[in-house]
Design a protein around this motif. Structure first.
Motif, PDB file in Angstrom:
ATOM      1  N   VAL A   1       0.863  -1.177   0.000  1.00  0.00           N
ATOM      2  CA  VAL A   1       0.000   0.000   0.000  1.00  0.00           C
ATOM      3  C   VAL A   1       0.903   1.231   0.000  1.00  0.00           C
ATOM      4  O   VAL A   1       1.651   1.455   0.955  1.00  0.00           O
ATOM      5  N   LYS A   2       0.828   2.007  -1.063  1.00  0.00           N
ATOM      6  CA  LYS A   2       1.738   3.139  -1.228  1.00  0.00           C
ATOM      7  C   LYS A   2       1.688   4.084  -0.037  1.00  0.00           C
ATOM      8  O   LYS A   2       2.727   4.564   0.442  1.00  0.00           O
ATOM      9  N   GLU A   3       0.483   4.332   0.468  1.00  0.00           N
ATOM     10  CA  GLU A   3       0.321   5.278   1.570  1.00  0.00           C
ATOM     11  C   GLU A   3       0.916   4.760   2.877  1.00  0.00           C
ATOM     12  O   GLU A   3       1.097   5.526   3.826  1.00  0.00           O
TER      13      GLU A   3
ATOM     14  N   GLU B   1       3.931   3.273   3.127  1.00  0.00           N
ATOM     15  CA  GLU B   1       5.389   3.249   3.114  1.00  0.00           C
ATOM     16  C   GLU B   1       5.957   4.037   4.297  1.00  0.00           C
ATOM     17  O   GLU B   1       5.412   5.057   4.695  1.00  0.00           O
ATOM     18  N   ASN B   2       7.040   3.502   4.860  1.00  0.00           N
ATOM     19  CA  ASN B   2       7.711   4.118   6.017  1.00  0.00           C
ATOM     20  C   ASN B   2       6.859   4.069   7.277  1.00  0.00           C
ATOM     21  O   ASN B   2       7.034   4.901   8.176  1.00  0.00           O
ATOM     22  N   THR B   3       5.944   3.109   7.363  1.00  0.00           N
ATOM     23  CA  THR B   3       5.135   2.940   8.568  1.00  0.00           C
ATOM     24  C   THR B   3       5.257   1.511   9.084  1.00  0.00           C
ATOM     25  O   THR B   3       5.597   0.585   8.331  1.00  0.00           O
ATOM     26  N   THR B   4       4.932   1.334  10.360  1.00  0.00           N
ATOM     27  CA  THR B   4       4.946  -0.003  10.950  1.00  0.00           C
ATOM     28  C   THR B   4       3.922  -0.910  10.284  1.00  0.00           C
ATOM     29  O   THR B   4       4.156  -2.125  10.128  1.00  0.00           O
ATOM     30  N   ALA B   5       2.786  -0.347   9.868  1.00  0.00           N
ATOM     31  CA  ALA B   5       1.759  -1.147   9.191  1.00  0.00           C
ATOM     32  C   ALA B   5       2.327  -1.833   7.953  1.00  0.00           C
ATOM     33  O   ALA B   5       1.987  -2.984   7.646  1.00  0.00           O
ATOM     34  N   SER B   6       3.211  -1.139   7.232  1.00  0.00           N
ATOM     35  CA  SER B   6       3.787  -1.731   6.020  1.00  0.00           C
ATOM     36  C   SER B   6       4.647  -2.947   6.358  1.00  0.00           C
ATOM     37  O   SER B   6       4.673  -3.927   5.607  1.00  0.00           O
ATOM     38  N   LEU B   7       5.365  -2.893   7.483  1.00  0.00           N
ATOM     39  CA  LEU B   7       6.192  -4.028   7.891  1.00  0.00           C
ATOM     40  C   LEU B   7       5.326  -5.239   8.214  1.00  0.00           C
ATOM     41  O   LEU B   7       5.627  -6.367   7.802  1.00  0.00           O
ATOM     42  N   ILE B   8       4.246  -5.013   8.954  1.00  0.00           N
ATOM     43  CA  ILE B   8       3.348  -6.114   9.309  1.00  0.00           C
ATOM     44  C   ILE B   8       2.735  -6.718   8.050  1.00  0.00           C
ATOM     45  O   ILE B   8       2.722  -7.948   7.866  1.00  0.00           O
ATOM     46  N   ARG B   9       2.233  -5.852   7.176  1.00  0.00           N
ATOM     47  CA  ARG B   9       1.595  -6.339   5.950  1.00  0.00           C
ATOM     48  C   ARG B   9       2.606  -7.115   5.090  1.00  0.00           C
ATOM     49  O   ARG B   9       2.283  -8.147   4.496  1.00  0.00           O
ATOM     50  N   GLY B  10       3.833  -6.608   5.022  1.00  0.00           N
ATOM     51  CA  GLY B  10       4.854  -7.279   4.229  1.00  0.00           C
ATOM     52  C   GLY B  10       5.195  -8.659   4.750  1.00  0.00           C
ATOM     53  O   GLY B  10       5.377  -9.610   3.974  1.00  0.00           O
TER      54      GLY B  10
END
Length: 431
Positions: free
Chosen positions: A121-123, A125-134
């Motif tokens: 999710v582009k929005e 990026e650079n967030t903890t949510a992106s790490l979990i989703r990844g």
């Protein structure tokens, strides 16, 4: 899984005391603090997710890590020496029967991820949510039936400390997912690579694998990343305390804002050198061939890229020598190599300051004052990514109190942390 009620009974009865003493490098008589942390994270889980004492839970742990040798060598698939530390993140977690992952991190709040949407999710990026989703995305793509779970997380690995709080969190989530959905089948090196994938592809940071491997594997390990799919690593059996030294991590108090460009330029410039020589990364470049074409490289890429490549080659050699020194119990030689690595990072890698504001150089001041307090004993160097953050010092045990007091007076209370090398990496503490 145990119920929260049984978990608390076991804690009160000292069932886990020996395990905690080993994990956190303390005498059994001093593990009360660590028992209390487990009880605290279980209580936080119950209150946050509306559970009672009959709820089944598991407790997971992942440590921070310290870089001992090899500064900015991992992203060029070079060699490193790293160690996990006694500061860690804990999670109390259980599946929730839905498609939603809810992770509440104490001090930060709740993040919810829908397992039916695991594309970047582009929005985010650079967030903890992106790490979990990844992490969820990668594990799901490997064929494991990832679904919803609830987790309450606490951590005493300070952010921006050079102890890899982000990688620690990634490994913690990976270990929890492994325990909850993969029957423990994922190896720790595999969990590290999953964390790196999340950081590179979803978070948007071009990091190497050092941080995740250091947090996941545990103990002191040396890693050769030349084969990116199968890095070679082995444990290095050495006790710093028995050698008469403490390992201190000192927070310079520098501001980390807007440093992504500085960090990204290091691997980018090293790779530019490799590309000029027809290779992807510097580990594939013959060192003699590199030195033979330095004049051409300077003309095409500039001096800093050349100097950073010089640092890469010399620091990989230093890692080999550091491992040899520790395995031969030659600690004096090891300390000289630490100092040499720090000198190379300062002069050639140039990650002690950004130079955008020449008057502002807190890492350099921390290094200078650490040298003052060490009085020609021990060793010190920039730690981790550099530019801001921390330095590392090997301090004689008879100087630790004075050294810590001096650095804390300069940089603030508990800026200097005296750490222990934890023998175990990411793990399930209780299930």
């Amino acid at each position: 899984m145990l119920t929260i009620k049984q978990l608390n009974k076991n804690l009160d009865a000292g069932v886990y005391d020996e395990k905690l003493a080993h994990l956190y490098c303390r005498p059994v008589a001093e593990v009360g603090y660590f028992r209390d942390r487990i009880a605290h994270v279980a209580d936080g889980y119950a209150k946050t997710f509306g559970k009672d004492e009959t709820a089944p839970v598991a407790i997971f742990s992942a440590p921070g890590r310290t870089e001992i040798g090899g500064n900015h060598t991992d992203h060029q698939r070079g060699k490193v020496l790293t160690g996990s530390v006694d500061l860690d993140a804990l999670a109390c977690a259980a599946t929730n029967g839905t498609s939603t992952v809810n992770i509440f991190s104490e001090g930060y709040g709740l993040i919810s991820i829908d397992c039916s949407q695991l594309e970047p999710v582009k929005e985010e990026e650079n967030t903890t949510a992106s790490l979990i989703r990844g992490i969820l995305s990668k594990v799901s793509s490997m064929g494991w039936p990832v679904s919803g779970f609830d987790a309450y997380v606490i951590s005493d690995v300070p952010g921006g400390s050079g102890l890899s709080s982000s990688a620690c969190f990634e490994v913690l989530v990976g270990v929890a997912v492994n325990g909850l959905f993969c029957k423990g089948a994922l190896g720790l090196a595999e969990i590290a690579k999953i964390g790196q994938y999340a950081e590179n592809v979803f978070f948007g940071k071009p990091s190497g694998l050092l941080d995740q491997m250091g947090c996941a594997l545990g103990g002191i390990i040396t890693i050769d990343f030349q084969d990116k799919d199968h890095p070679i690593y082995h444990a290095v059996d050495f006790d710093f305390a028995a050698a008469g030294y403490a390992l201190c991590i000192i927070d310079s108090g520098a501001d980390h804002a807007d440093l992504t460009g500085d960090y990204a330029a290091v691997p980018a410039e090293m790779k530019a050198v490799a590309h000029e020589m027809g290779k992807e990364v510097l580990c594939e470049v013959n060192e003699d061939d590199f030195y033979a074409v330095v004049p051409t490289l300077r003309e095409k890429l500039g001096d800093r890229a050349v100097m950073r490549a010089i640092h890469y080659f010399t620091d990989c050699h230093r890692v080999e020598s550091q491992v040899e020194a520790l395995e031969n119990n030659d600690f004096d030689r090891f300390l000289r190599l630490v100092s040499s690595s720090g000198h190379s990072s300062y002069m050639y890698l140039q990650n002690v300051a950004t130079y955008r504001n020449p008057a502002d150089q807190p890492v350099a001041v921390a290094l200078a004052m650490a040298g003052h307090y060490l009085r020609n004993r021990g060793a010190r160097r920039v730690h981790g990514g550099g530019f801001a953050g921390t330095i590392q010092a090997f301090v004689p045990l008879d100087m630790v109190a004075e050294f810590k007091a001096g650095m804390d007076a300069l940089l603030g209370k508990d800026a200097c942390r005296v750490t222990y090398i934890r023998p175990i990496g990411g793990c399930t503490l209780v299930d």
